[in-house]
Motif scaffolding. Structure first.
Motif, PDB file in Angstrom:
ATOM      1  N   ASN A   7       0.835  -1.207   0.000  1.00 21.73           N
ATOM      2  CA  ASN A   7       0.000   0.000   0.000  1.00 21.73           C
ATOM      3  C   ASN A   7       0.868   1.254   0.000  1.00 21.73           C
ATOM      4  O   ASN A   7       0.547   2.250  -0.662  1.00 21.73           O
ATOM      5  CB  ASN A   7      -0.923   0.003   1.213  1.00 21.73           C
ATOM      6  CG  ASN A   7      -2.075  -0.979   1.073  1.00 21.73           C
ATOM      7  OD1 ASN A   7      -2.510  -1.270  -0.038  1.00 21.73           O
ATOM      8  ND2 ASN A   7      -2.557  -1.498   2.189  1.00 21.73           N
ATOM      9  N   SER A  10       2.218   1.687  -3.535  1.00 25.35           N
ATOM     10  CA  SER A  10       1.210   2.166  -4.488  1.00 25.35           C
ATOM     11  C   SER A  10       0.912   3.645  -4.283  1.00 25.35           C
ATOM     12  O   SER A  10       0.746   4.385  -5.262  1.00 25.35           O
ATOM     13  CB  SER A  10      -0.066   1.325  -4.372  1.00 25.35           C
ATOM     14  OG  SER A  10      -0.646   1.465  -3.092  1.00 25.35           O
ATOM     15  N   ARG A  11       0.860   4.090  -3.016  1.00 23.01           N
ATOM     16  CA  ARG A  11       0.610   5.517  -2.756  1.00 23.01           C
ATOM     17  C   ARG A  11       1.767   6.372  -3.264  1.00 23.01           C
ATOM     18  O   ARG A  11       1.560   7.415  -3.886  1.00 23.01           O
ATOM     19  CB  ARG A  11       0.398   5.741  -1.264  1.00 23.01           C
ATOM     20  CG  ARG A  11      -0.995   5.367  -0.765  1.00 23.01           C
ATOM     21  CD  ARG A  11      -1.247   5.934   0.622  1.00 23.01           C
ATOM     22  NE  ARG A  11      -0.340   5.339   1.613  1.00 23.01           N
ATOM     23  CZ  ARG A  11      -0.635   4.271   2.322  1.00 23.01           C
ATOM     24  NH1 ARG A  11      -1.789   3.642   2.153  1.00 23.01           N
ATOM     25  NH2 ARG A  11       0.241   3.797   3.202  1.00 23.01           N
ATOM     26  N   VAL A  15      -0.382   4.859  -7.963  1.00 21.00           N
ATOM     27  CA  VAL A  15      -1.155   3.846  -8.674  1.00 21.00           C
ATOM     28  C   VAL A  15      -1.986   3.072  -7.658  1.00 21.00           C
ATOM     29  O   VAL A  15      -1.808   3.216  -6.440  1.00 21.00           O
ATOM     30  CB  VAL A  15      -0.239   2.866  -9.445  1.00 21.00           C
ATOM     31  CG1 VAL A  15       0.601   3.608 -10.472  1.00 21.00           C
ATOM     32  CG2 VAL A  15       0.665   2.085  -8.486  1.00 21.00           C
ATOM     33  N   SER A  16      -2.903   2.246  -8.152  1.00 12.74           N
ATOM     34  CA  SER A  16      -3.690   1.406  -7.250  1.00 12.74           C
ATOM     35  C   SER A  16      -2.841   0.257  -6.726  1.00 12.74           C
ATOM     36  O   SER A  16      -1.797  -0.091  -7.305  1.00 12.74           O
ATOM     37  CB  SER A  16      -4.909   0.846  -7.982  1.00 12.74           C
ATOM     38  OG  SER A  16      -4.505  -0.073  -8.987  1.00 12.74           O
ATOM     39  N   ARG A  17      -3.299  -0.348  -5.638  1.00 13.21           N
ATOM     40  CA  ARG A  17      -2.571  -1.484  -5.077  1.00 13.21           C
ATOM     41  C   ARG A  17      -2.539  -2.652  -6.062  1.00 13.21           C
ATOM     42  O   ARG A  17      -1.524  -3.357  -6.172  1.00 13.21           O
ATOM     43  CB  ARG A  17      -3.219  -1.941  -3.764  1.00 13.21           C
ATOM     44  CG  ARG A  17      -2.397  -2.979  -3.018  1.00 13.21           C
ATOM     45  CD  ARG A  17      -3.130  -3.479  -1.783  1.00 13.21           C
ATOM     46  NE  ARG A  17      -2.271  -4.331  -0.964  1.00 13.21           N
ATOM     47  CZ  ARG A  17      -1.945  -5.578  -1.263  1.00 13.21           C
ATOM     48  NH1 ARG A  17      -2.437  -6.129  -2.365  1.00 13.21           N
ATOM     49  NH2 ARG A  17      -1.156  -6.281  -0.466  1.00 13.21           N
ATOM     50  N   SER A  18      -3.646  -2.865  -6.798  1.00 14.93           N
ATOM     51  CA  SER A  18      -3.692  -3.971  -7.757  1.00 14.93           C
ATOM     52  C   SER A  18      -2.678  -3.767  -8.882  1.00 14.93           C
ATOM     53  O   SER A  18      -2.059  -4.718  -9.352  1.00 14.93           O
ATOM     54  CB  SER A  18      -5.106  -4.131  -8.324  1.00 14.93           C
ATOM     55  OG  SER A  18      -5.506  -2.959  -9.006  1.00 14.93           O
ATOM     56  N   THR A  19      -2.504  -2.495  -9.317  1.00 13.47           N
ATOM     57  CA  THR A  19      -1.510  -2.206 -10.358  1.00 13.47           C
ATOM     58  C   THR A  19      -0.110  -2.497  -9.840  1.00 13.47           C
ATOM     59  O   THR A  19       0.716  -3.107 -10.539  1.00 13.47           O
ATOM     60  CB  THR A  19      -1.614  -0.743 -10.805  1.00 13.47           C
ATOM     61  OG1 THR A  19      -2.887  -0.523 -11.407  1.00 13.47           O
ATOM     62  CG2 THR A  19      -0.520  -0.405 -11.813  1.00 13.47           C
ATOM     63  N   THR A  34       4.680   3.073 -16.170  1.00 17.08           N
ATOM     64  CA  THR A  34       4.051   2.839 -14.864  1.00 17.08           C
ATOM     65  C   THR A  34       4.870   1.848 -14.050  1.00 17.08           C
ATOM     66  O   THR A  34       5.084   2.026 -12.847  1.00 17.08           O
ATOM     67  CB  THR A  34       2.619   2.317 -15.046  1.00 17.08           C
ATOM     68  OG1 THR A  34       1.858   3.249 -15.804  1.00 17.08           O
ATOM     69  CG2 THR A  34       1.943   2.100 -13.701  1.00 17.08           C
TER      70      THR A  34
END
Length: 339
Positions: A7, A10-11, A15-19, A34
């Motif tokens: 997490n 991603s922050r 990007v999102s956590r899934s990405t 990315t």
């Protein structure tokens, strides 16, 4: 010191956590820019990915099994490559085994893959496969098994070509040429694909003045040797059909060779048609008329279905048929009926 989490990464990368998770798994679906941003955030934050712990949390090994009969068949090679690419994109590693169309060997490979804790298995069934032994493995392990290209049970998921439609398309084309006789060569006798192609051919020839013979055509092999042996048996009995229909393009290669050994030219002295439309089909001389059954599409659809089954193990079997397409080339187009 506080442990850095995904997490946090991603922050920091925006990007999102899934990405971020897909980047960690090497997914090709994420743009390189990315991926680079996520990797940079990982380095700056000191994030260390524990794949074993992640797999334990998910109760997944992130591995899949694939058992095919023979990788030397270009159609099966294309199917394998398509599945491997889809598995890679989804973050999975693919284990591949070859049954050589032997049910005992296939059973041992299934057992081994289950022991290796694969999350799911793609199976191109060996001729003579039976549900009970395979269901015993599935029931003990809860590992989903998806049938490819051939099937032997309606109780397991299946993805393959619409072989009946393929046979119907090809028969109608052959009949439109003015052919009065056709023979099917090759294919394992107990294969669902062969059975369905025969049904389609018979439906396409129905009501047309074409004598269609399948009685001497079955072989235990789906390769060039089977094609050569099969057409040799027919010709040795004094038959000279207007059209030779190969069970597959691999079989057609042997048919071409045997005809030329007998000073007969494919496409001129006898028309030749086939199934699968491998890349070599249009490079033959003459180019081979073949029904495309799209192994790449089958592989992609099968991957989607098996991954969905892993996430949602509902009891209802799924079945997906891929629409074929006839590719007319000189092996039939240049042929003319004998006077």
């Amino acid at each position: 010191m506080t442990k850095v989490t995904l997490n946090d990464v991603s922050r920091a990368a925006g990007v999102s956590r899934s990405t971020a998770s897909l980047v960690l798994r090497g997914s090709a679906r994420i743009p390189e820019s990315t991926s680079e941003r996520v990797r940079l955030a990982m380095a700056e934050l000191g994030y260390v990915y524990n794949r074993h712990a992640a797999n334990m949390r998910r109760s997944e090994s992130m591995t899949l099994g694939l058992i095919v009969t023979d990788i030397r068949n270009p159609y099966f090679a294309g199917l394998t490559m398509s599945i491997e690419e889809a598995a890679h994109d989804a973050g999975y590693t693919l284990f591949v085994g070859y049954s050589r169309d032997d049910v005992e060997r296939q059973y041992l490979q299934l057992e081994t893959m289950v022991q290796q804790q694969v999350d799911g298995i793609f199976l191109l069934p060996a001729t003579g496969s039976e549900l009970n032994p395979i269901c015993g493995i599935v029931d003990r392990s809860s590992v989903p098994v998806l049938q490819l290209a051939r099937y032997f049970s309606d109780e397991l998921d299946y993805v393959g070509p619409d072989n009946i439609a393929a046979g119907t398309q090809l028969a109608r084309h052959v009949a439109s040429l003015g052919a009065s006789s056709a023979v099917l060569i090759g294919g394992p006798d107990q294969s669902s694909a062969r059975t369905e192609r025969i049904k389609g051919l018979e439906a396409g020839f129905a009501g047309r003045a074409v004598t269609f013979d399948v009685s001497r055509s079955a072989t235990t092999t789906n390769n060039a040797a089977g094609g050569s042996e099969g057409i040799a048996r027919v010709l040795d009995q004094g038959d000279w059909p207007d059209c030779i229909i190969a069970y597959s393009d691999a079989v057609a290669l042997g048919i071409y060779a045997e005809l030329r050994r007998r000073n007969l030219e494919p496409g001129r002295d006898v028309s030749v048609a086939s199934f699968d439309d491998i890349s070599l089909a249009e490079l033959l001389l003459p180019p081979l008329t073949s029904v495309s059954t799209y192994p790449e599409i089958i592989g992609k659809k099968a991957s989607e279905m098996l991954l969905s089954r892993i996430r949602d193990p509902s009891p209802q079997p799924q079945r997906s048929l891929i629409e074929p397409a006839l590719k007319v080339r000189a092996s039939t187009a240049q042929w003319r009926p004998r006077s």
